[in-house]
Write a protein that holds these residues in place. Structure first.
Motif, PDB file in Angstrom:
ATOM      1  N   UNK A  73       0.826  -1.202   0.000  1.00 42.03           N
ATOM      2  CA  UNK A  73       0.000   0.000   0.000  1.00 42.03           C
ATOM      3  C   UNK A  73       0.863   1.257   0.000  1.00 42.03           C
ATOM      4  N   UNK A  74       1.997   1.200   0.696  1.00 37.69           N
ATOM      5  CA  UNK A  74       2.913   2.355   0.699  1.00 37.69           C
ATOM      6  C   UNK A  74       3.476   2.617  -0.681  1.00 37.69           C
ATOM      7  N   UNK A  75       3.687   1.529  -1.429  1.00 36.44           N
ATOM      8  CA  UNK A  75       4.191   1.724  -2.791  1.00 36.44           C
ATOM      9  C   UNK A  75       3.144   2.414  -3.652  1.00 36.44           C
ATOM     10  N   UNK A  76       1.850   2.141  -3.395  1.00 37.51           N
ATOM     11  CA  UNK A  76       0.786   2.844  -4.117  1.00 37.51           C
ATOM     12  C   UNK A  76       0.800   4.334  -3.749  1.00 37.51           C
ATOM     13  N   UNK A  77       0.963   4.626  -2.439  1.00 40.91           N
ATOM     14  CA  UNK A  77       1.079   6.022  -2.008  1.00 40.91           C
ATOM     15  C   UNK A  77       2.229   6.721  -2.712  1.00 40.91           C
ATOM     16  N   UNK A  78       3.355   6.029  -2.781  1.00 45.93           N
ATOM     17  CA  UNK A  78       4.529   6.602  -3.442  1.00 45.93           C
ATOM     18  C   UNK A  78       4.249   6.884  -4.915  1.00 45.93           C
ATOM     19  N   UNK A  79       3.564   5.947  -5.581  1.00 47.04           N
ATOM     20  CA  UNK A  79       3.294   6.099  -7.008  1.00 47.04           C
ATOM     21  C   UNK A  79       2.344   7.266  -7.254  1.00 47.04           C
ATOM     22  N   UNK A  80       1.286   7.373  -6.451  1.00 44.36           N
ATOM     23  CA  UNK A  80       0.373   8.511  -6.597  1.00 44.36           C
ATOM     24  C   UNK A  80       1.097   9.828  -6.317  1.00 44.36           C
ATOM     25  N   UNK A  81       1.986   9.826  -5.356  1.00 46.57           N
ATOM     26  CA  UNK A  81       2.740  11.033  -5.040  1.00 46.57           C
ATOM     27  C   UNK A  81       3.633  11.476  -6.173  1.00 46.57           C
TER      28      UNK A  81
END
Length: 882
Positions: A73-81
């Motif tokens: 999920x953190x990787x998704x946050x990173x990608x959206x960022x």
């Protein structure tokens, strides 16, 4: 079980995917979070790696269990960022069942990237409230947000948590706090943070050096670099440019060379930013050969490097070399940006570069830079300095994007500098019609040409409304405007409200007091400067010396002279001239000449002051000798100097020398100026050469009131009353209004020509047509006119009917006429009037005695002589030089 899951996951990943790893480490940092190593998620193809975040999100939902996998999920946050999709990232964060510190750090960091600093602060507060552990990356990111918001209050609260939780020694955190204080103009606090814990993190040292430069603490920046070098810390490619920037600001070439040597020793000279800074150092310090050599030795140069070189030639007043560098850039195919264009336009801002300016204008128009507002602003300035304001106005008229206030403010400034107040004010009003708000530059420029108090007060109200009054330039222009419009009290009120007054403000206010006849207040204001811990500069000292000259207070002038000697500013030419002028105006010619002789390099102003001082007190030989020395040393003589010399020649009746000075005026081309031409006319008039007066008057291109009056008086004094009145009519036809001095000449002409009725007409005209109240000299001319015409009784009645009390001069004029016409009784009456007004007036006794003697009444003569001896007044015996 966990190991089996990991093996299954690893089995699903292809060898190609292992090479395309996406880290969830802190964005913008080269380090990973210490709490947990980053877990990398692989995709099946390159297209998915570089796809939109929504597609990557869907892919991870399909392949990974996001609800149970916080790292995924953190990787998704990173990608959206990375794509600044902060709304989607916020939804992912809210839906995460197991958030951790990494999740919140990513959100704060991504908000910073998206410039959503307020969101960063809200996320930090929520993270703190929920009790998540915060680390160096949390504090570093939120301090960066506080710095962008220049919120020192929030930053200090964060730094309190930093100190409490033991992260104060971390360089990343301390760097954020240093940058926050530096941006907030609290550099002393930034220094305190830096010195709290000296570390070997170069980033911290770079931050404090950069902060010192941004806050104009250049010597502090150099001292810190010296300390850094002494601690054997190796500067990097960010350190050297900041230090060299400080050297440039201080023009400290020797220290800059030492930094240059440090860059070579550290192997940084090949860096394009370091190399550019070195070029800029030598160029700004005026060593253009060294700057060009460094530019040629750079392995890689760019537009910034070449533009620094070009700008160096501009600042060193070498426009030809600047244009040549610009041509070399084009030949080498170096990229040219709008700053390069503005620099070359600044080089062409010279009347000698008009041809090159037109050529570069054509090139700019062809390449498409012409509609850039910054470039158009440079065009406006360039054409104004060339002397063609019409082309500046044309550039402004062709501007398509008028939303940039710089265009308006520069155009208003150009018009103001050329004293075109009507167009300046019209343009200022147009700004409001364009729904724009004039800034501090517009207001400062327009106030310089406003001469209407009502309009000035309206602009003052606007300045107060926008809060621009705190700006020093605006407030200084405002009180100068009030002073120029004659409202000296309002000017002083604005001056008092300025918190940080500079020397220009003090000098302007002191000069305003002097100009409006309040020289005593000017001296008092000067005495307040030491209390405010302000050291007077050349402008202020000159202004207060002019005040002493106006007051003719020798004591105060000497005190200021002593202050100047103690401060060591006596070598300044303008101050030297003001000191000489002060002594001459105060009548101390000995001190004036003594100081004048000590001046090593005498300038035009000091010589002119000394010559004028001698001339005003009738020192003919000293005046002529000093004027001769001035000519020998090739010093330009001003019109005022020549007028003083011609005045003393007229008094001494030395026509031969006057002709020589006139010839000098013709040689210099100043005989056509009104001030010089008027003095030539007066000089020839005093020497009795009326024909030469006429010739000198005809040489004046645009005669002013003084010129016309001088010609009228010349005709009157030489017995040509009719010609004087003809000149008066010509003056009126030219549109020039007469003043009181003009009417003295006119009435004197009537007196010499015996034109009684005309005299009455002009006396009434000066009151009725021009609103000029007659003075003693006008009434004396009328009495003289009536007396010369033998109308003595009428003259007596005229004196008695005067609206002002007659003085001894007016009665003396009538007494002389009584003697001429043997009017004994009237003479006796007039003589008594004079004796009553001035008992010590010897002339009245002598005139009355002469009247009795002419009638053979010697007994009366003896009585008058006895009365004269009884008063204790003695008559000086007459003498002749023949």
């Amino acid at each position: 079980m966990n190991s089996i899951s990991c093996q299954q996951l690893e089995h699903k990943l292809s060898p190609f995917g292992r090479k395309l790893i996406s880290s969830v480490a802190f964005a913008g940092s080269t380090s990973s979070f210490p709490e947990q190593p980053p877990i990398q998620f692989l995709t099946k193809s390159r297209n998915i790696i570089h796809s939109k975040p929504e597609i990557s999100h869907a892919h991870l939902i399909k392949t990974q269990n996001l609800e149970g996998n916080t790292h995924a999920a953190n990787s998704v946050l990173h990608n959206y960022g990375e794509y600044s999709r902060m709304d989607n990232a916020a939804k992912v964060l809210e839906e995460m069942p197991k958030q951790n510190s990494v999740s919140w750090n990513l959100m704060i960091s991504n908000s910073n990237k998206a410039l959503l600093y307020q969101d960063s602060w809200r996320l930090f507060c929520r993270m703190h409230m929920l009790g998540f552990d915060m680390n160096m990356y949390t504090y570093g990111s939120i301090l960066s947000a506080c710095g962008a918001l220049t919120s020192t209050l929030w930053g200090e609260q964060v730094y309190g948590l930093v100190m409490k939780n033991g992260f104060f020694s971390d360089g990343y955190v301390r760097c954020g706090m240093i940058e926050l204080f530096s941006r907030s103009c609290r550099f002393s606090d930034a220094l305190r943070v830096f010195y709290d814990y000296l570390c070997d993190n170069v980033v911290c040292w770079n931050a404090i050096i950069s902060g010192a430069v941004k806050n104009r603490e250049y010597w502090v920046a150099l001292d810190i670099f010296r300390l850094m070098w002494g601690e054997f810390l190796k500067p990097n490619e960010f350190t050297i440019p900041s230090v060299l920037n400080a050297c440039v600001s201080l023009l400290e070439l020797q220290f800059g060379k030492m930094v240059h040597g440090a860059a070579i020793k550290c192997g940084l000279e090949s860096d394009v930013f370091v190399g550019t800074s070195i070029v800029d150092l030598y160029a700004k310090c005026g060593f253009m050969d060294e700057a060009f050599r460094e530019l040629m030795q750079m392995p890689v140069s760019n537009v910034v490097s070449w533009t620094a070189m070009l700008n160096g030639f501009v600042q060193n007043d070498d426009p030809i070399s600047a244009v040549q560098i610009f041509g070399e850039m084009r030949n080498k195919g170096i990229e040219i940006n709008n700053y390069t264009v503005t620099c070359v336009l600044a080089a062409c801002a010279n009347p000698t570069m008009a041809k090159e300016a037109i050529q570069i204008h054509s090139w700019i128009y062809k390449t498409g830079y012409y509609q850039d507002s910054v470039v158009q602003t440079s065009f406006i300035n360039m054409y104004s300095k060339i002397g063609d304001v019409a082309l500046s106005e044309l550039v402004f008229a062709e501007a398509e994007n008028l939303e940039h206030l710089s265009l308006w403010s520069n155009m208003i400034s150009v018009l103001a500098q050329n004293s075109d107040s009507d167009k300046s004010i019209h343009l200022f009003r147009r700004i409001f019609q364009e729904d724009l708000k004039p800034d501090k530059f517009c207001c400062s420029s327009i106030l310089g040409v406003v001469d209407c108090l009502d309009l000035g007060r309206q602009i003052h109200s606007y300045i107060l409304k926008l809060g621009l009054i705190s700006n020093l330039n605006v407030s200084s222009s405002l009180f100068t405007m009030y002073s120029k419009c004659g409202s000296i009290e309002e000017s002083y009120i604005i001056f008092e409200l300025i918190e940080d007054k500079d020397n220009v403000s003090w000098a302007s206010m002191i000069a305003g007091f002097v100009e409006h006849g309040f020289s005593d207040r000017a001296v008092e204001l000067f005495r307040e400067m030491p209390v405010e811990e302000i050291v007077p500069d050349e402008m202020t000292l000159t202004a207060v010396l002019n005040a002493c000259s106006s007051l003719q207070t020798l004591k105060s002038g000497k005190e200021i002279h002593g202050f100047i000697l103690r401060r060591g500013v006596g070598e300044l030419h303008i101050v030297n001239g003001a000191i000489v002028n002060m002594y001459t105006k105060c009548g101390d010619l000995v001190s004036a000449r003594s100081f004048f002789d000590m001046i090593p390099l005498k300038d035009k102003f000091s010589c002119s002051s000394m010559i004028t001082g001698y001339a005003q007190r009738g020192h003919v030989e000293d005046t002529l000798q000093l004027f001769k020395q001035m000519l020998i040393t090739d010093l330009d003589s001003s019109s005022f100097t020549i007028s003083s010399v011609l005045g003393v020649i007229a008094l001494s009746n030395r026509s031969r020398i006057g002709i020589q000075v006139h010839a000098h005026c013709i040689k210099m081309g100043s005989q056509s100026e009104a001030s010089t031409g008027s003095s030539v006319v007066t000089m020839y008039s005093k020497c009795g050469s009326i024909d030469d007066c006429c010739k000198a008057f005809k040489e004046i291109l645009t005669p002013d009131l003084v010129s016309w009056t001088a010609m009228i008086v010349s005709y009157a004094q030489n017995g040509k009353g009719g010609d004087a009145l003809q000149v008066y009519e010509s003056m009126r036809n030219s549109g020039i209004q007469p003043d009181s001095v003009t009417f003295v000449g006119v009435l004197s002409a009537c007196s010499h020509a015996g034109l009684v009725e005309e005299g009455y007409f002009f006396l009434n005209s000066m009151m009725k047509d021009y609103g000029i109240e007659p003075g003693y000299r006008h009434y004396a001319c009328m009495v003289d006119l009536l007396s010369r015409s033998g109308r003595l009784t009428e003259a007596e009645r005229f004196i008695c009917d005067m609206p002002i009390k007659p003085d001894a001069l007016i009665w003396g004029t009538l007494l002389a006429a009584c003697k001429l016409h043997d009017e004994v009784e009237l003479g006796k009456l007039v003589a008594k009037k004079i004796i009553e007004l001035e008992p010590s007036e010897v002339g009245a006794y002598v005139s009355l005695s002469n009247i009795w003697a002419s009638l053979g009444q010697w007994d009366e003569v003896l009585k008058i002589r006895g009365s004269l001896r009884g008063t204790g007044i003695s008559k000086e015996p007459g003498w002749s030089s023949l």
